[in-house]
Motif scaffolding. Structure first.
Motif: not given
Length: 220
Positions: A58-60, A78-80, A107-109
């Motif tokens: 869950l992301q904001f 699980g990965s972003d 983690g988003f790179v």
């Protein structure tokens, strides 16, 4: 001194074909996605305390001016790494404005996502991964870099970019802490991705309304 008697080694009766099949089964088991027995749409993910539990990602997304939540994302991955572009598209759809700058953690790179963000006019502020070879310069252009991803590398080498990136913690982590402490984000009472998204939207709405009441003077 006691000495253990060495027993003669027995020759393996397993054929090369049997060994190959066993290895393939082990690899397949490792790649197998962990599924919850109570919620088919959840995935068993590794948590911050080291344990494994059925979870959703869950992301904001927040603006850095007033800290309002402007995007809510839910996945069972699980990965972003694949979440930057969908969240940016959601923010654009909700606000009608493409963000000029985007702050995300390591983690988003993902080079493809950074390329697209930069190509469309959004400057990405994210830490550059450390290379395997310590002598390799992480900010030097890499073979897979486009002009856009190289621009991101060069930017993150500057002190001004590093100072700007440090703002991420003051915004994202503050919101996450508030939702965990006061909105029940630690444990979700529902099952299924659509219901989890509904809970996330209610959390965001509650948080934003409380922020709004502090910013807008109430009528006497």
């Amino acid at each position: 001194m006691l000495a253990q008697r060495e027993e003669p080694k027995k020759k393996s009766t397993r054929s090369k074909k049997q060994t190959t099949k066993t290895n393939e089964k082990k690899k397949a088991k490792k790649k197998e996605r962990r599924v919850s027995t109570t919620d088919p749409e959840a995935r068993v993910m590794k948590m911050g305390d080291g344990g494994w539990r059925p979870s959703f990602n869950l992301q904001f997304a927040q603006d850095t001016k007033e800290n309002f939540i402007v995007g809510v994302g839910v996945t069972n991955v699980g990965s972003d790494k694949s979440q930057m572009l969908p969240m940016c598209a959601q923010v654009l759809a909700r606000t009608g404005v493409r963000p000029r700058e985007w702050l995300v953690d390591g983690g988003f790179v993902k080079l493809a996502a950074i390329h697209e963000m930069e190509a469309k006019g959004t400057r990405v502020y994210a830490p550059v991964p450390k290379p395997r070879d310590e002598e390799d310069d992480p900010y030097a252009r890499k073979p897979k870099d486009t002009d856009e991803t190289w621009r991101w590398r060069r930017r993150m080498k500057t002190e001004s970019a590093k100072r700007k990136y440090r703002q991420r913690g003051a915004h994202a982590e503050l919101v996450n802490a508030d939702l965990r402490a006061w909105r029940g984000l630690q444990q979700l009472p529902v099952r299924g991705e659509s219901k989890v998204r509904t809970v996330g939207l209610w959390m965001a709405l509650t948080y934003n309304l409380l922020k709004w009441t502090k910013l807008v003077p109430m009528p006497a």
